[in-house]
Design an enzyme around this catalytic site. Structure first.
Site, PDB file in Angstrom:
ATOM      1  N   TYR A   1       0.873  -1.178   0.000  1.00 22.14           N
ATOM      2  CA  TYR A   1       0.000   0.000   0.000  1.00 22.14           C
ATOM      3  C   TYR A   1       0.909   1.227   0.000  1.00 22.14           C
ATOM      4  O   TYR A   1       1.520   1.553   1.008  1.00 22.14           O
ATOM      5  CB  TYR A   1      -0.899   0.008   1.243  1.00 22.14           C
ATOM      6  CG  TYR A   1      -1.953   1.094   1.185  1.00 22.14           C
ATOM      7  CD1 TYR A   1      -3.256   0.821   0.782  1.00 22.14           C
ATOM      8  CD2 TYR A   1      -1.645   2.418   1.501  1.00 22.14           C
ATOM      9  CE1 TYR A   1      -4.224   1.822   0.705  1.00 22.14           C
ATOM     10  CE2 TYR A   1      -2.594   3.422   1.423  1.00 22.14           C
ATOM     11  CZ  TYR A   1      -3.882   3.113   1.027  1.00 22.14           C
ATOM     12  OH  TYR A   1      -4.832   4.109   0.948  1.00 22.14           O
TER      13      TYR A   1
ATOM     14  N   GLU B   1       9.048   4.413   4.008  1.00 22.41           N
ATOM     15  CA  GLU B   1       9.125   4.372   5.477  1.00 22.41           C
ATOM     16  C   GLU B   1       7.892   5.016   6.111  1.00 22.41           C
ATOM     17  O   GLU B   1       7.910   5.369   7.296  1.00 22.41           O
ATOM     18  CB  GLU B   1      10.387   5.132   5.935  1.00 22.41           C
ATOM     19  CG  GLU B   1      11.696   4.566   5.426  1.00 22.41           C
ATOM     20  CD  GLU B   1      12.234   3.435   6.300  1.00 22.41           C
ATOM     21  OE1 GLU B   1      12.092   3.502   7.531  1.00 22.41           O
ATOM     22  OE2 GLU B   1      12.797   2.478   5.728  1.00 22.41           O
TER      23      GLU B   1
HETATM   24  C1  LIG Z   1       3.618   2.125   3.704  1.00 23.46           C
HETATM   25  C2  LIG Z   1       2.642   3.195   3.362  1.00 23.46           C
HETATM   26  N1  LIG Z   1       2.941   4.065   2.396  1.00 23.46           N
HETATM   27  C3  LIG Z   1       2.114   5.052   2.055  1.00 23.46           C
HETATM   28  C4  LIG Z   1       0.895   5.204   2.672  1.00 23.46           C
HETATM   29  C5  LIG Z   1      -0.018   6.324   2.272  1.00 23.46           C
HETATM   30  O1  LIG Z   1      -0.005   7.284   3.262  1.00 23.46           O
HETATM   31  P1  LIG Z   1      -1.202   8.338   3.385  1.00 23.46           P
HETATM   32  O2  LIG Z   1      -2.466   7.538   3.586  1.00 23.46           O
HETATM   33  O3  LIG Z   1      -0.861   9.173   4.561  1.00 23.46           O
HETATM   34  O4  LIG Z   1      -1.251   9.107   2.128  1.00 23.46           O
HETATM   35  C6  LIG Z   1       0.530   4.312   3.680  1.00 23.46           C
HETATM   36  C7  LIG Z   1      -0.785   4.428   4.335  1.00 23.46           C
HETATM   37  O5  LIG Z   1      -1.276   3.514   4.947  1.00 23.46           O
HETATM   38  C8  LIG Z   1       1.430   3.293   4.045  1.00 23.46           C
HETATM   39  O6  LIG Z   1       1.127   2.419   5.024  1.00 23.46           O
END
Ligand SMILES: Cc1ncc(COP(=O)(O)O)c(C=O)c1O
Length: 437
Positions: free
Chosen positions: A136, A238
């Site tokens: 994700y 990260e």
């Molecule tokens: C590993 C990782 N990267 C990126 C994201 C995306 O972050 P955001 O939802 O704050 O845009 C998430 C959200 O769960 C995540 O767990």
């Protein structure tokens, strides 16, 4: 279901909802939230890791107050501001040499990963990208395009290839998981995927939303070696597990690798929206006006992020994540000894996962019981959500400030919740309103 939660449904769209129980909060302090019914809830999610210092941390409040008292504008698009420059300088000191070029600021993990996906292709001229199944990387069109999570409702990029993330529990051990995952990549490169066309490989140092999967020893070193051989940039996401959560500042440090590009988000702002991409100048200065939103680099969020980083350092929160995480993990293992539903307890520091299975021998995912367990835990006063491509992994990302006694309190609540699930004491009809993911 009454009060604030019911009112919300009459005014707020569901499109950003990811709900597991009827939670409505009116305040919070440290590791606890206050429900609108006055209940105290122990928060083992910290809003999916975003509230890295817990709730209402004085260092964050003071930093935001100071930044707003004499506000240096609202954006870094057309003006430098001091908090952003200080934050960039700080972040550059926290990444490996090869990533120590320039820093870009955004609002979220999503816009940060989207920016990386666009810029690596533009800057290298290579049209393809690699990422993991189950990954994700965000919820915008461009970040979903480089993700592999089955719950997402967005298209993948034409140039994206997804490869399996090694799942030690499913494979029956880390070595088998590692060998299969590496063989898959080598096979792709030897057949259908020309490595010289791949710009970057997006990795998660622990695959969190995919099920809190911890990579086998040596796996990412082997991936890094493959990438170096073919000139492929390694991007470490990260966003959820970085910034001290695993017991080290960067989660990739456990794997002994040095990524080219590092992406931070969530906990960076301690709950305020800010993300950062740190990488080599040739990539990060590829073009001006390439990826911008009006209040990117706003000094208030940058000041909050600086306060978060200073607090992590000053209060030794990575060390706390390691030791409190160890205590929590041991307590969860104790819970596992009492509940056949638990198939596996895994993670690093305060990034922990508990996989629930119908049968320990077959490892069949127990999705329904997982939904019931988080619902019952909430009724008992513990906030914990679930992740995983099979919706059966409880995810623990509490504030980095968590104490050992809070860790034990949470484990005891989970113990009780699982006993109630096993005994059929949880009303399944309550799940009807909560799709989770
Ligand atoms: C590993 C990782 N990267 C990126 C994201 C995306 O972050 P955001 O939802 O704050 O845009 C998430 C959200 O769960 C995540 O767990």
């Amino acid at each position: 279901m009454a009060g604030l939660y019911a009112r919300e449904s009459r005014s707020v769209s569901k499109m950003a909802h990811l709900r597991f129980f009827p939670q409505a909060v009116v305040g919070g302090s440290g590791a606890y939230l206050t429900g609108d019914d006055g209940r105290r809830l122990l928060d083992f999610s910290a809003s999916w890791g975003a509230a890295s210092l817990g709730h209402a941390h004085p260092a964050l409040r003071d930093a935001v107050n100071r930044a707003l008292r004499d506000q240096a504008g609202a954006s870094y698009l057309s003006s430098a501001n001091e908090p952003c420059v200080l934050l960039a300088e700080k972040l550059l000191s926290l990444v490996p040499e090869r990533a120590r070029g320039r820093v870009w600021f955004g609002h979220s993990g999503s816009d940060a990963n989207e920016t990386v996906a666009r810029v690596v292709v533009a800057a290298t001229g290579r049209p393809r990208l690699l990422a993991f199944e189950g990954a994700y990387h965000g919820g915008t069109v461009g970040s979903m395009a480089v993700s592999g999570h089955p719950a997402q409702q967005g298209a993948r990029a034409a140039g994206l290839t997804l490869v399996p993330y090694p799942n030690s529990y499913a494979a029956g051990g880390p070595e088998a998981a590692k060998a299969a995952a590496l063989a898959h990549i080598e096979q792709l490169f030897a057949t259908v995927l020309p490595p010289e066309e791949v710009a970057a490989f997006f990795i998660e140092p622990i695959q969190s939303d995919g099920g809190m999967l911890v990579p086998p020893d040596g796996f990412f070193q082997a991936v890094e070696a493959i990438c170096r051989k073919h000139g492929i940039l390694v991007v470490s996401d990260e966003v959820k597990v970085g910034l001290g959560r695993t017991g080290r500042f960067n989660a990739f440090e456990h794997s002994g690798i040095e990524p080219d590009i590092v992406v931070y988000g969530k906990g960076l702002g301690g709950g305020l929206p800010i993300s950062a991409v740190v990488g080599p100048e040739a990539i990060m200065n590829h073009a001006v006006a390439f990826s911008l939103q009006t209040v990117h680099g706003n000094p208030v969020c940058a000041a909050a992020a600086l306060a978060v980083l200073e607090t992590i350092e000053h209060d030794h929160l990575a060390e706390n994540a390691a030791s409190t995480g160890q205590a929590l993990r041991e307590a969860l293992q104790g819970v596992a000894a009492r509940h056949a539903l638990i198939g596996d307890v895994r993670g690093r520091g305060l990034a922990l996962g508990v996989e629930l299975v119908v049968d320990r021998a077959t490892r069949e995912p127990a999705a329904r019981q997982t939904a019931l367990a988080v619902l019952r835990a909430f009724q008992l006063g513990l906030v914990v959500y679930y992740v995983g491509v099979n919706s059966n992994v409880l995810e623990f990302t509490p504030p980095l400030t968590l104490t050992k006694s809070q860790a034990l309190e949470g484990a005891a609540l989970l113990d009780e919740a699982l006993a109630d699930v096993a005994a059929g004491r949880v009303d399944e009809t309550l799940l009807a309103d909560f799709a989770g993911w």
